[in-house]
Structures are given as structure tokens and as C-alpha cells.
Design an enzyme around this catalytic site. Structure first.
Site, PDB file in Angstrom:
ATOM      1  N   GLU A   1       0.915  -1.246   0.078  1.00 41.95           N
ATOM      2  CA  GLU A   1       0.255  -0.092   0.121  1.00 41.95           C
ATOM      3  C   GLU A   1       0.851   1.456  -0.132  1.00 41.95           C
ATOM      4  O   GLU A   1       0.482   2.270  -0.580  1.00 41.95           O
ATOM      5  CB  GLU A   1      -0.991   0.136   1.182  1.00 41.95           C
ATOM      6  CG  GLU A   1      -1.940  -1.011   1.049  1.00 41.95           C
ATOM      7  CD  GLU A   1      -2.824  -0.624  -0.059  1.00 41.95           C
ATOM      8  OE1 GLU A   1      -3.232   0.505  -0.529  1.00 41.95           O
ATOM      9  OE2 GLU A   1      -3.282  -1.805  -0.739  1.00 41.95           O
TER      10      GLU A   1
ATOM     11  N   SER B   1      19.233  -8.451  -7.200  1.00 44.84           N
ATOM     12  CA  SER B   1      18.005  -8.777  -8.121  1.00 44.84           C
ATOM     13  C   SER B   1      18.668  -9.550  -9.407  1.00 44.84           C
ATOM     14  O   SER B   1      17.885 -10.028 -10.162  1.00 44.84           O
ATOM     15  CB  SER B   1      17.354  -7.702  -8.415  1.00 44.84           C
ATOM     16  OG  SER B   1      16.393  -7.214  -7.809  1.00 44.84           O
TER      17      SER B   1
ATOM     18  N   HIS C   1       4.094 -10.056  -9.650  1.00 46.56           N
ATOM     19  CA  HIS C   1       5.593 -10.254  -9.554  1.00 46.56           C
ATOM     20  C   HIS C   1       6.286  -9.286  -8.585  1.00 46.56           C
ATOM     21  O   HIS C   1       7.140  -9.523  -7.726  1.00 46.56           O
ATOM     22  CB  HIS C   1       6.108 -10.347 -10.974  1.00 46.56           C
ATOM     23  CG  HIS C   1       7.696 -10.296 -10.763  1.00 46.56           C
ATOM     24  ND1 HIS C   1       8.445 -11.431 -10.136  1.00 46.56           N
ATOM     25  CD2 HIS C   1       8.602  -9.233 -10.958  1.00 46.56           C
ATOM     26  CE1 HIS C   1       9.834 -10.792 -10.205  1.00 46.56           C
ATOM     27  NE2 HIS C   1       9.833  -9.821 -10.715  1.00 46.56           N
ATOM     28  N   SER C   2       5.728  -7.931  -8.968  1.00 51.48           N
ATOM     29  CA  SER C   2       6.345  -6.788  -8.065  1.00 51.48           C
ATOM     30  C   SER C   2       5.220  -5.757  -8.091  1.00 51.48           C
ATOM     31  O   SER C   2       4.220  -5.782  -8.927  1.00 51.48           O
ATOM     32  CB  SER C   2       7.700  -6.406  -8.591  1.00 51.48           C
ATOM     33  OG  SER C   2       7.476  -5.699  -9.909  1.00 51.48           O
TER      34      SER C   2
HETATM   35  C1  LIG Z   1      19.824 -12.043 -14.791  1.00 50.93           C
HETATM   36  C2  LIG Z   1      18.632 -11.714 -14.909  1.00 50.93           C
HETATM   37  N1  LIG Z   1      17.705 -11.912 -16.125  1.00 50.93           N
HETATM   38  C3  LIG Z   1      16.560 -11.178 -15.883  1.00 50.93           C
HETATM   39  C4  LIG Z   1      16.039 -10.418 -14.848  1.00 50.93           C
HETATM   40  C5  LIG Z   1      14.584  -9.852 -14.970  1.00 50.93           C
HETATM   41  N2  LIG Z   1      13.820 -10.668 -13.872  1.00 50.93           N
HETATM   42  C6  LIG Z   1      13.594 -10.470 -12.440  1.00 50.93           C
HETATM   43  S1  LIG Z   1      12.642 -11.285 -11.613  1.00 50.93           S
HETATM   44  C7  LIG Z   1      12.558 -12.527 -12.885  1.00 50.93           C
HETATM   45  C8  LIG Z   1      11.742 -13.695 -12.691  1.00 50.93           C
HETATM   46  C9  LIG Z   1      12.494 -14.716 -11.639  1.00 50.93           C
HETATM   47  O1  LIG Z   1      11.416 -15.784 -11.450  1.00 50.93           O
HETATM   48  P1  LIG Z   1      11.659 -16.937 -10.611  1.00 50.93           P
HETATM   49  O2  LIG Z   1      13.238 -17.187 -10.256  1.00 50.93           O
HETATM   50  O3  LIG Z   1      10.810 -17.926 -10.498  1.00 50.93           O
HETATM   51  O4  LIG Z   1      11.230 -15.928  -8.982  1.00 50.93           O
HETATM   52  P2  LIG Z   1       9.882 -15.417  -8.476  1.00 50.93           P
HETATM   53  O5  LIG Z   1       9.907 -13.870  -9.067  1.00 50.93           O
HETATM   54  O6  LIG Z   1       8.971 -16.486  -9.088  1.00 50.93           O
HETATM   55  O7  LIG Z   1      10.042 -15.680  -6.868  1.00 50.93           O
HETATM   56  C10 LIG Z   1      13.267 -12.075 -14.092  1.00 50.93           C
HETATM   57  C11 LIG Z   1      13.444 -12.744 -15.488  1.00 50.93           C
HETATM   58  C12 LIG Z   1      17.179 -10.383 -13.753  1.00 50.93           C
HETATM   59  N3  LIG Z   1      16.819  -9.569 -12.750  1.00 50.93           N
HETATM   60  N4  LIG Z   1      18.394 -10.777 -13.795  1.00 50.93           N
END
Ligand SMILES: Cc1ncc(C[n+]2csc(CCOP(=O)(O)OP(=O)(O)O)c2C)c(N)n1
Ligand SMILES: [Mg+2]
Length: 393
Positions: free
Chosen positions: A70, A156, A285-286
């Protein structure tokens, strides 16, 4: 020796190993959807004290997520990531570890830090990037870290923590420490080369590391069907020579038991263990994402209600006579109050000074960095309206 690597039986039959098993790997569960133990379930007993504390921290995490989410919507912080639906993986795994075990998180595991004693004020300070944030405001919100609590700072960049974790585990092994490393990552993380290199290295070096994969079905908008054709993550453990288990990630007791058992094997037998926790990312996701654009709203709703790990554990502690309606409302209102207070305090604390942007990488800053600092200061002076007024120059 038939071949390098050992004896292999010969066969006259030309048979290819199937690409998929006849049956998917089973998922270990202790509590059913109603919070009642399954008949004949084998699990490590949890005391009233630990169970109530696990529940309390799960509710705290859930409440923190709602309030920070929020706060982002109100424009008070720039970004946030919730762990909704994954509270059991967060808290029950943390409860099964010991303080000396080193944690290498992805980013959806703040509950581990919460369990170890990171205060709501410390969470708020990081999200607001104020002077009390250990990262000095140089990272986006949710990039928590704590030297004191053996929790490596969130990165990240997907999967970078996995090789780091294995390296740290190998050093614990060389030092003969009575501790292991735990690293968390998502299903998406396993699509990175880092995951494969790290798990193989751990297997070969027999490093005491527990890999906890949160298979929540999604990597932002990419479903697992676009990421792999294997039976999830658990089967890859055997391919790399790593003992593995698939667990119901929404069942706190199953998570607690499997992580505790994994820890005993990782340290006692000096070997890596892989845990695939099946779950669902019940939030977006965010705050930069709207997941109803790529998945049905009623599916999200079903996971948020029927499969909620928090209410499942509540049903179990209630049926043991360890919890009541009064305890519930008192807990929720207390946590809410503490969080609102933490946010108010964090918001008032001054931001870190501009000079902090240029410190802590080099002992003696090189000339290009000094030049950048000078240019930044001149630019702020020339265009003050373009820069936040609350950052000390
Ligand atoms: C090397 C890299 N590639 C792409 C991204 C963009 N990105 C951020 S979160 C994400 C998905 C990750 O998914 P998962 O590992 O399943 O974790 P969840 O968010 O589902 O908890 C991506 C592709 C990144 N942060 N770092
Ligand atoms: Mg995922």
C-alpha cells in the site's frame, strides 16, 4: 573398471531413456488443506512454542507485505515485492535452520530475515532508503541484507547468489564448521547457467549446501511450461548426483521437517541437498507488474484462499488448542500498529548524503569517480528543482 566413472551393465536391447517419468515425483506433505495431519505422515514434532512463533511470524510477514505494498501504491516508496502465498517456505525453513547457517537469498524470502530478528524498523529503513539503511539508500527497496544475521544482501540479478552459496559452503567444509549454507531461488532462477554450474560444483565438491527452489509457477509472466520440460526441478537433483525432495511449499510442517532433515544430512554427511517447494506466486511479481494480464484472476483467488499457507497452519494450531480468536485479533492489530509506526519513523529519517554514492567500493576513489561526483554536485546546483530536496548535498 568398464569405463571412466565405474562399472556399467551392458544390454542387447536398444532402449532410450524416456524423456518423462511415468509418474511425476511425489510431493511430501504433512497437513491436508484443512490443516489436519495426513494419516501416517512422518514429520518432526513441532513444540507449541515453535508452532505459535512460526504462525506469528507468518502473519507478520503477510501484514508487512500488505502495508508496504500500500505504501508503494501511495507513492511513499518506489517499489515492493510481496511474498504472498510463500509465507510457509519463508518462515518454516528459517525455523528449521540454526543461526550460524549462512543464507543466500533471491528476493522473495524476507521472512528468513524476519525470523532471525531483523526488525520491522530495519525493513522500513531499507525500503525508504534512509540514513539508517545498511545499504545507505543505494539499492532499490527489498534489497535487504544483514551481516549480523548471516543474511547476504539480496541481488536482483537472477541466480548470482547460487554459485556464491556453494563457494561459501565449500569454505565451511574446509574450516570444518558445524553449519551449512542455504540458498533460495525461484523456478526462473533454474533457467540460468549459474544454477547448473553451482549445483554441479556442489555435488562434485560435496559442499554442505541446501538448495531451496521456490517453484511458484511463474518467472514474472513466463510460465514454467515455457522454461523447462522436466518434471519440475526435483528430478534435476539426481541428474547432478544431489539428494532431493519435492515438498508442498504451502505446508509449514512439511517445510520445517524437510529443511531440518536436509540440514542434518548436509552437515553430517557433508553433501548438498535440493528441495523443490511447490507453491504459487499469489501476488503480482512486483509493484511493476499486473499478473491478471497473463493469468486468470480466479486462479489467483483460489491460491489466495483455499491454498493459503497461513490459514492452513492456523487451523492446525487451533485444533491443538494453541490459538484462539482473541490471540488472532490481538496479533493482527499489534503488528499493524508496529508497522505503521515503523513507516512513519522511516519516512522522517533523513536520506543518506550524496557523498555516500561514491564510497565503499574503492579504498581511494579513482579520478573518474571523483570527476563524476563533481559533475553531479554542479548539476544539482544548476538544476535544483530536478533533484529531491531532502537529500543532503
Ligand atoms: C539475470 C537476470 N535476468 C532477468 C532478470 C529480470 N527478472 C527479474 S525477476 C525475474 C523472474 C524470476 O523468476 P523466479 O526465479 O521464478 O522468481 P519469482 O519471482 O517467481 O519468485 C526476471 C526474469 C533479472 N533480474 N536478472
Ligand atoms: Mg517463480
Amino acid at each position: 573398471m568398464d569405463f571412466p566413472g565405474g562399472k556399467v551393465a551392458f544390454t542387447p536391447e536398444m532402449s532410450f531413456i524416456s524423456e518423462s517419468p511415468e509418474e511425476r515425483a511425489h510431493c511430501y506433505r504433512v497437513l491436508d488443506e484443512d490443516g489436519q495431519p495426513l494419516a501416517h505422515s512422518s514429520f518432526i514434532q513441532v513444540s507449541k512454542e515453535v508452532a505459535v512463533r512460526m504462525y506469528t511470524e507468518m502473519v507478520t510477514l503477510q501484514t508487512m507485505d500488505n502495508i508496504f505494498y500500500e505504501a508503494q501504491r501511495q507513492g511513499r516508496i518506489s517499489f515492493y515485492v510481496t511474498s504472498i502465498g510463500e509465507e510457509a517456505i519463508n518462515i518454516a525453513s528459517a525455523a528449521a535452520l540454526r543461526f550460524d547457517d549462512l543464507v543466500f537469498p533471491q528476493y522473495r524470502e524476507p521472512g528468513v530475515l524476519l525470523w532471525r530478528g531483523f526488525t520491522l524498523q530495519e525493513f522500513a529503513n531499507q525500503c525508504f532508503g534512509n540514513r539508517d539503511d545498511y545499504g545507505k539508500g543505494r539499492q532499490m527497496p527489498i534489497h535487504y541484507g544483514s551481516n549480523k544475521l548471516n543474511y547476504f544482501t539480496v541481488s536482483s540479478t537472477i541466480a548470482t547468489q547460487i554459485p556464491h552459496a556453494v563457494g561459501a559452503a565449500y569454505s565451511l567444509k574446509m574450516d570444518k564448521k558445524d553449519a551449512c549454507v542455504v540458498t533460495y531461488f525461484g523456478d526462473g532462477g533454474t533457467s540460468e547457467g549459474d544454477f547448473h554450474a553451482a549445483i554441479n560444483f556442489a555435488a562434485v565438491r560435496e559442499a554442505p549446501v541446501i538448495f531451496i527452489c521456490r517453484n511458484n509457477g511463474w518467472a514474472i509472466s513466463t510460465p514454467t511450461s515455457d522454461q523447462f520440460r522436466s518434471d519440475g526441478i526435483v528430478v534435476r537433483g539426481q541428474a547432478y548426483g544431489v539428494r532431493s525432495i519435492r515438498v508442498d511449499g504451502n505446508d509449514a510442517l512439511a517445510m520445517y521437517s524437510s529443511v531440518q532433515a536436509a540440514r542434518v544430512m548436509a552437515i553430517g554427511e557433508q553433501r548438498p541437498i535440493l528441495i523443490e517447494a511447490l507453491t504459487y506466486r499469489a501476488g503480482h511479481h512486483s509493484t511493476s507488474d499486473d499478473s491478471t494480464k497473463y493469468r486468470p484472476a480466479n486462479e489467483i483467488e483460489w491460491w489466495r484462499t483455499a491454498r493459503d499457507p497461513v490459514s492452513r497452519l492456523r487451523k492446525w494450531i487451533e485444533s491443538n488448542g494453541w490459538w484462539s480468536e482473541e490471540a488472532e485479533s490481538e496479533l493482527r492489530s499489534n503488528v499493524r500498529k508496529q508497522l505503521l509506526h515503523a513507516i512513519q519513523v522511516a519516512e522522517k529519517v533523513e536520506k543518506p548524503p550524496i557523498s555516500d554514492l561514491f564510497t565503499d567500493v574503492y579504498d581511494v576513489p579513482p579520478s573518474n569517480l571523483r570527476e563524476q561526483e563533481m559533475v553531479l554536485r554542479e548539476t544539482i546546483k544548476r538544476y535544483p528543482q530536478e533533484y529531491p530536496g531532502d537529500v543532503p548535498v
